[in-house]
Design a protein around this motif. Structure first.
Motif, PDB file in Angstrom:
ATOM      1  N   THR A 192       0.826  -1.258  -0.085  1.00  0.00           N
ATOM      2  CA  THR A 192      -0.027  -0.035   0.021  1.00  0.00           C
ATOM      3  C   THR A 192       0.758   1.126  -0.133  1.00  0.00           C
ATOM      4  O   THR A 192       2.071   1.065   0.264  1.00  0.00           O
ATOM      5  N   VAL A 193       0.333   2.302  -0.135  1.00  0.00           N
ATOM      6  CA  VAL A 193       1.053   3.673  -0.291  1.00  0.00           C
ATOM      7  C   VAL A 193       0.678   4.456   0.720  1.00  0.00           C
ATOM      8  O   VAL A 193       1.308   4.907   1.761  1.00  0.00           O
ATOM      9  N   ASN A 194      -0.567   4.611   0.927  1.00  0.00           N
ATOM     10  CA  ASN A 194      -1.083   5.349   2.270  1.00  0.00           C
ATOM     11  C   ASN A 194      -2.197   4.519   2.989  1.00  0.00           C
ATOM     12  O   ASN A 194      -3.233   4.275   2.766  1.00  0.00           O
ATOM     13  N   GLY A 195      -1.548   3.796   3.944  1.00  0.00           N
ATOM     14  CA  GLY A 195      -2.185   2.799   4.862  1.00  0.00           C
ATOM     15  C   GLY A 195      -1.149   1.926   5.320  1.00  0.00           C
ATOM     16  O   GLY A 195       0.039   1.840   4.992  1.00  0.00           O
ATOM     17  N   GLY A 196      -1.747   0.885   6.289  1.00  0.00           N
ATOM     18  CA  GLY A 196      -0.801   0.105   6.865  1.00  0.00           C
ATOM     19  C   GLY A 196      -1.155  -1.528   6.706  1.00  0.00           C
ATOM     20  O   GLY A 196      -2.255  -1.596   5.864  1.00  0.00           O
ATOM     21  N   ILE A 197      -0.564  -2.326   7.040  1.00  0.00           N
ATOM     22  CA  ILE A 197      -0.685  -3.792   6.667  1.00  0.00           C
ATOM     23  C   ILE A 197      -0.664  -4.513   7.834  1.00  0.00           C
ATOM     24  O   ILE A 197       0.214  -4.320   9.012  1.00  0.00           O
ATOM     25  N   SER A 198      -1.639  -5.259   8.359  1.00  0.00           N
ATOM     26  CA  SER A 198      -1.648  -6.231   9.552  1.00  0.00           C
ATOM     27  C   SER A 198      -2.130  -7.803   9.048  1.00  0.00           C
ATOM     28  O   SER A 198      -2.760  -7.899   7.972  1.00  0.00           O
ATOM     29  N   THR A 199      -1.493  -8.689   9.846  1.00  0.00           N
ATOM     30  CA  THR A 199      -1.892 -10.202   9.348  1.00  0.00           C
ATOM     31  C   THR A 199      -1.838 -10.896  10.729  1.00  0.00           C
ATOM     32  O   THR A 199      -1.236 -10.539  11.761  1.00  0.00           O
ATOM     33  N   ASP A 200      -2.980 -11.721  10.741  1.00  0.00           N
ATOM     34  CA  ASP A 200      -3.022 -12.684  11.939  1.00  0.00           C
ATOM     35  C   ASP A 200      -2.416 -14.046  11.877  1.00  0.00           C
ATOM     36  O   ASP A 200      -2.218 -14.688  12.492  1.00  0.00           O
ATOM     37  N   PHE A 201      -1.865 -14.165  10.479  1.00  0.00           N
ATOM     38  CA  PHE A 201      -1.039 -15.405  10.187  1.00  0.00           C
ATOM     39  C   PHE A 201       0.479 -15.312  10.561  1.00  0.00           C
ATOM     40  O   PHE A 201       1.123 -14.092  10.401  1.00  0.00           O
ATOM     41  N   PRO A 202       1.105 -16.085  11.241  1.00  0.00           N
ATOM     42  CA  PRO A 202       2.586 -16.061  11.372  1.00  0.00           C
ATOM     43  C   PRO A 202       3.332 -15.792   9.928  1.00  0.00           C
ATOM     44  O   PRO A 202       3.016 -16.504   9.192  1.00  0.00           O
ATOM     45  N   LEU A 203       3.990 -14.977   9.561  1.00  0.00           N
ATOM     46  CA  LEU A 203       4.725 -14.883   8.434  1.00  0.00           C
ATOM     47  C   LEU A 203       6.195 -14.613   8.388  1.00  0.00           C
ATOM     48  O   LEU A 203       6.709 -13.757   9.169  1.00  0.00           O
ATOM     49  N   GLY A 252      -5.227   2.966   1.306  1.00  0.00           N
ATOM     50  CA  GLY A 252      -6.164   2.146   1.945  1.00  0.00           C
ATOM     51  C   GLY A 252      -5.329   1.182   2.914  1.00  0.00           C
ATOM     52  O   GLY A 252      -4.156   0.960   2.277  1.00  0.00           O
ATOM     53  N   GLY A 253      -5.731   0.465   3.751  1.00  0.00           N
ATOM     54  CA  GLY A 253      -5.036  -0.416   4.672  1.00  0.00           C
ATOM     55  C   GLY A 253      -5.196  -1.837   4.146  1.00  0.00           C
ATOM     56  O   GLY A 253      -6.287  -2.107   3.447  1.00  0.00           O
ATOM     57  N   ILE A 254      -4.575  -2.639   4.824  1.00  0.00           N
ATOM     58  CA  ILE A 254      -4.593  -4.192   4.154  1.00  0.00           C
ATOM     59  C   ILE A 254      -4.698  -4.990   5.510  1.00  0.00           C
ATOM     60  O   ILE A 254      -3.688  -4.826   6.436  1.00  0.00           O
ATOM     61  N   GLU A 255      -5.612  -5.916   5.707  1.00  0.00           N
ATOM     62  CA  GLU A 255      -5.778  -6.639   6.814  1.00  0.00           C
ATOM     63  C   GLU A 255      -6.051  -8.270   6.423  1.00  0.00           C
ATOM     64  O   GLU A 255      -6.771  -8.499   5.432  1.00  0.00           O
ATOM     65  N   LEU A 256      -4.834  -9.046   6.510  1.00  0.00           N
ATOM     66  CA  LEU A 256      -4.974 -10.369   6.173  1.00  0.00           C
ATOM     67  C   LEU A 256      -5.510 -11.291   7.588  1.00  0.00           C
ATOM     68  O   LEU A 256      -4.586 -11.205   8.431  1.00  0.00           O
ATOM     69  N   ARG A 257      -6.798 -11.751   7.571  1.00  0.00           N
ATOM     70  CA  ARG A 257      -7.167 -12.257   8.715  1.00  0.00           C
ATOM     71  C   ARG A 257      -7.307 -13.974   8.660  1.00  0.00           C
ATOM     72  O   ARG A 257      -7.494 -14.379   7.778  1.00  0.00           O
TER      73      ARG A 257
END
Length: 259
Positions: free
Chosen positions: A212-223, A252-257
């Protein structure tokens, strides 16, 4: 008795007509074998898919317009070896070849200065795949039991299915929950102006790229991160990897759940 001027009478008569919206409804139903697909192709208007209660696909298309006549926009039904495609076929601009409905992205679909909206509602039986394409409108598929592929340009995309899913837009968010992780090749979810929220089963194994350019990234999976870590771009492995998963937005943000 006071008599209204002629101009006032004309204004009163014109006001309700200017606000009136002409409508027309199209319906279709038919049996599609499990593993085949029903495809909807529109231009102006949203697409909503929901579980069917019986063995047949049921389609309702509500056409409406103020300046343009809904009767000029026809709904074509094209059966083919992989299922059935239904299109909203608009009048082509002057000097252009007529529009036509073909499955899988074929045919022609071009219009100009036509305000007819076609709102689709599709009831999809279990095991039947669903494909939806529009330009101006939301694309929504809820609680389906087959693979889903939705795309729009100006609108959000929302999917929940026990199968696989694909989704893309330009101006809108992407919200997807899917029940399988056994896709082949590369699976992409993308937008430009909007966030991405993706929910996958806990047994996910994939090579993940998210940016993303303007936003954050989060993930529930061990990466397991590959290369340099950045708060706006990550690349790494979930589980044993083996297949590619790409999530991309600009604003926008990115969420991997994990389900």
């Amino acid at each position: 008795m006071r008599t209204l001027p002629l101009i006032a009478l004309l204004a009163l008569a014109a006001t309700p007509l200017a606000a009136q919206r002409s409508t027309e409804r199209f319906t279709w139903h038919g049996r599609i074998p499990a593993g085949q697909e029903v495809e909807i192709r529109g231009i102006n208007g949203g697409i909503r898919a929901e579980p069917g209660s019986g063995p047949e696909v049921e389609v309702v298309a509500e056409k409406s317009g103020r300046r343009s006549d809904p009767r000029e926009v026809r709904i074509d039904v094209v059966p083919h070896s992989g299922g059935v495609t239904l299109c909203a076929v608009y009048p082509a601009p002057s000097g252009r070849e007529p529009n036509e409905c073909r499955p899988g992205g074929g045919g022609r679909s071009e219009t100009r200065n036509n305000d007819v909206q076609v709102e689709w509602v599709v009831r999809v039986p279990a095991g039947v795949d669903f494909v939806g394409r529009t330009v101006n409108g939301d694309a929504d598929a809820r609680d389906l039991r087959g693979d889903v592929d939705l795309a729009t340009v100006n609108g959000g995309v929302s999917i929940s299915t026990s199968g696989l899913a694909r989704a893309s837009t330009v101006n809108g968010s992407v919200d997807v929950s899917m029940g399988r992780t056994d896709w082949t090749g590369r699976l992409e979810f993308q937008t430009v102006n909007g966030g991405i929220d993706l929910t996958l089963p806990a047994d996910l194994s994939a090579e993940v790229t998210a940016s993303t350019v303007n936003g954050g990234i989060s993930t529930d999976f061990p990466l397991t991160i590959s290369g340099r870590f950045s708060p706006r771009r990550i690349q790494g492995t979930v589980g044993t990897g083996g297949r590619d998963l790409a999530l991309k937005t600009v604003n926008g943000g990115i969420e991997l759940r994990r389900r």
